[in-house]
Structure formats: C-alpha cells, structure tokens
Design a protein around this motif. Structure first.
Motif, PDB file in Angstrom:
ATOM      1  N   ASN A   1       5.259  -6.540 -43.057  1.00 42.92           N
ATOM      2  CA  ASN A   1       6.279  -7.536 -43.371  1.00 42.92           C
ATOM      3  C   ASN A   1       5.637  -8.901 -43.667  1.00 42.92           C
ATOM      4  N   THR A   2       4.662  -9.286 -42.853  1.00 43.42           N
ATOM      5  CA  THR A   2       3.973 -10.562 -43.059  1.00 43.42           C
ATOM      6  C   THR A   2       3.214 -10.574 -44.378  1.00 43.42           C
ATOM      7  N   LEU A   3       2.544  -9.453 -44.683  1.00 41.42           N
ATOM      8  CA  LEU A   3       1.800  -9.365 -45.938  1.00 41.42           C
ATOM      9  C   LEU A   3       2.737  -9.491 -47.132  1.00 41.42           C
ATOM     10  N   ALA A   4       3.917  -8.881 -47.040  1.00 45.03           N
ATOM     11  CA  ALA A   4       4.895  -8.982 -48.132  1.00 45.03           C
ATOM     12  C   ALA A   4       5.306 -10.429 -48.360  1.00 45.03           C
ATOM     13  N   LYS A   5       5.455 -11.186 -47.280  1.00 44.68           N
ATOM     14  CA  LYS A   5       5.836 -12.592 -47.416  1.00 44.68           C
ATOM     15  C   LYS A   5       4.734 -13.419 -48.060  1.00 44.68           C
ATOM     16  N   THR A   6       3.470 -13.085 -47.756  1.00 51.19           N
ATOM     17  CA  THR A   6       2.371 -13.873 -48.314  1.00 51.19           C
ATOM     18  C   THR A   6       2.222 -13.670 -49.812  1.00 51.19           C
TER      19      THR A   6
ATOM     20  N   VAL B   1      -5.211  -1.814 -44.803  1.00 47.46           N
ATOM     21  CA  VAL B   1      -3.992  -2.090 -45.567  1.00 47.46           C
ATOM     22  C   VAL B   1      -4.348  -2.769 -46.889  1.00 47.46           C
ATOM     23  N   LEU B   2      -5.244  -3.743 -46.838  1.00 55.41           N
ATOM     24  CA  LEU B   2      -5.646  -4.450 -48.053  1.00 55.41           C
ATOM     25  C   LEU B   2      -6.438  -3.543 -48.988  1.00 55.41           C
ATOM     26  N   VAL B   3      -7.271  -2.670 -48.421  1.00 57.75           N
ATOM     27  CA  VAL B   3      -8.002  -1.706 -49.249  1.00 57.75           C
ATOM     28  C   VAL B   3      -7.026  -0.793 -49.979  1.00 57.75           C
TER      29      VAL B   3
END
Length: 338
Positions: free
Chosen positions: A61-66, A36-38
């Motif tokens: 969803n968690t990544l969007a919040k970070t 996902v990060l790549v």
C-alpha cells in the motif's frame, strides 16, 4: 512522459527516493522490500509466506502511494467467485443495456490475501490476468493498468479450509519470499511509530516513471556465462545426478521449469539495476536462487519424512554448481576492441 532514456544517476536517485519513502513507514523487512522492487522492475509477481501482522499489506500500500499508483486488496475466501475478482456484466433495467463492471484486479498493485483459501475457478481467473495482463469478460478483452504486480500471501499456520495452489499457477510467481519476525530493536521502532504521530507518505514518482525504469532495467547487461550458470542451477533440480548430486534424486520428484531460468536472469538484471549497476554479477543470481526456486520444487514423501526442505536442496545445489569467476571478461574484451 517521453521515451528518452534516464541516465544511471537519475535512475539510482529515483529508486533511492522510493526506498526512503517506504522505509519511513515500514520498519525492517529489507529483504522483503528489495524483492518487491525486483519483482516490479522485472515485471514479475510475488508469493509471500508469513504469519499475520508482518507489514505485508502496509508495504504494498505504501509503495503504491509513492508511485501515485492504485492499490487493491482482495481477501480470498472459499465462497469467492471469479466475477468478484475480474468483474462482470450488469443489466441496467432503466436503459435495457448491459454494462461492464471491472473488478479489483484493475490496479497497479494487487494484494491477494490468503490466496490458498480460494477455489480452483477463482485461482484460474487470477492465472489469466497474471500471465496475459488482461481479463476477458463476455468475449471482450480489458487490459490491466501498467505497471502491474500481483502479491499473493499464504498463512503457514492455518491449513483448514485451504486449497493447494495448482502447479501452473505457482510457476507464474517469479519469487516466493518467506517473511520472518522482526528483531527486538525493529519491533520497538514499529511500536513507537504506530503509537506516535502518523507518518504521511509523499509521492516521489509516477507510474509513467516506473514504466520508464522497467525499460531501463531491460538494458542491464547479463553475460552469457551468467545465463549458462542459471541454466545449470535449474537443470540440477531436474537431473541432480548429472551434477554430482545423486543423493538429492530421491528427494526431488519434479524440478523447476524453464520459466525459473528466465526469472533468474530477469531478476538478476533487476537486482543489479536496483544496486546501481548496469551489469549483473554472479552474486545477483546467487542471491535470488532460493526465492526463485523454493516454490517450484516438488519434493518427494521421503524428503518430507526426513525433514528435507526445498531451501536445503537449493543450498546443496549452490554449493556444488560453480558460479563463473570472471563472467564479464568477454564483455570487457569486446568493449576494448570497439
């Protein structure tokens, strides 16, 4: 935020804090999270295959919040219309004017759940926004936010009421990741976290900082030898016989497109950046080959009848096509002369 470059330490620290925050909520799934990060760093899109309940939605969803970004989830169904995705024009009876109502694709992170349940018109609408990063409504063009990532999921269990994805759309996905079940130890931690006190996510970056990371990622050095290796691996899917793999010719009907080679190089650059380097290594390319190629190979009926999957074909190619042993030698020599 200004355009000054981040130094390698700042970039590595920011990526480490992002990973730490996501892992406070998501247990395991290290391979999936890394991909996902790549995809975000390389400005690509992700196709995910896995059974329900494996934290696909939770991860995005968690990544969007970070990153203080916007997150939207669309449940694809057979009765979905393109307007439900991109937006439409609405008539206001009070003023007598038309106004544009933008759809859920206008988000930083978009989750297209069970994408193969939508008809062709909806999939073609998503194709434009994935490729052009814009939507056209009534002749007016609207840009989607930046950064922008589409993560689409497919359920490998249920096939009733599904539509095959067009090859043109499948090729737009940078990678296809297969998400498996957690281990018993990971599942114990999952249950403990879900049934315990809720974990709050702390934003550690902004979308502007993420855009800056994308620009820094583009500066990662990729040796021409690694690019040539990526070209050869992809070419071997089209002409196996030219690389001593004649036995694979009857299994592969169509090989990968040049977009696969581009995604391999861009992905290797992002993976090297994620691992704290400003130069790519052969391992970065090799690690990404299965995820970049598995959805792009069109296998023959003979392959399906003999149980030969795309991953097996790719593994055979990686065994045969040699990776460059010392791809950075030329770069080091040039640097020493300067």
């Amino acid at each position: 935020m200004n355009d000054t470059s981040m130094n390698p330490v700042e970039s590595a620290n920011l990526m480490e804090r992002l990973l730490y925050e996501v892992k406070r909520v998501v247990v395991g799934q290290d391979h999936f999270l890394e991909r996902v990060l790549v995809a975000i760093l390389a400005q690509g899109h992700l196709l995910v295959e896995g059974v329900p309940g494996l934290a696909k939605t939770l991860t995005v969803n968690t990544l969007a919040k970070t990153i203080r970004g916007t997150f939207k989830r669309i449940q694809f169904t057979p009765d979905l219309l393109p307007a439900d995705l991109v937006g439409t024009r609405m008539y206001n009876q009070r003023t007598g004017d038309f106004s544009t109502v933008l759809g859920p694709v206008f988000a930083n992170l978009l989750l297209a759940d069970e994408i193969n349940r939508a008809p062709a018109k909806v999939q073609s609408a998503l194709l434009e926004v994935m490729q052009e990063r814009q939507v056209t409504i009534a002749g007016e063009t609207h840009k989607v936010p930046s950064p922008f990532l589409v993560m689409a999921t497919q359920n490998p269990i249920e096939t009733e009421g599904t539509y095959p994805l067009p090859e043109a759309q499948v090729d737009r996905f940078m990678m296809k990741v297969v998400v498996g079940y957690p281990t018993e130890e990971e599942e114990f931690v999952i249950v403990d976290r879900v049934t315990g006190p809720p974990v709050s996510v702390t934003p550690v970056a902004s979308t502007e900082q993420l855009t800056q990371l994308q620009r820094e990622c583009r500066k990662v050095y990729v040796d021409p030898g690694l690019v040539q290796y990526a070209v050869q691996v992809v070419a071997a899917t089209r002409r196996p016989g030219a690389y001593g793999l004649s036995e694979l010719s009857r299994y592969v009907t169509f090989g990968a497109s040049p977009r696969a080679t581009i995604n391999l190089v861009e992905g290797a650059r992002a993976l090297a950046f994620l691992r704290g380097r400003h130069y790519a290594l052969p391992d970065d390319v090799i690690d990404l080959v299965p995820d970049v190629l598995r959805h792009r190979l069109v296998l023959s009926y003979e392959a399906l009848s003999e149980g030969m999957g795309a991953d097996q074909v790719i593994a055979r190619i990686l065994q045969t096509v040699p990776a460059p042993e010392r791809p950075l030698d030329a770069h080091v020599r040039v640097a020493a002369v300067q």
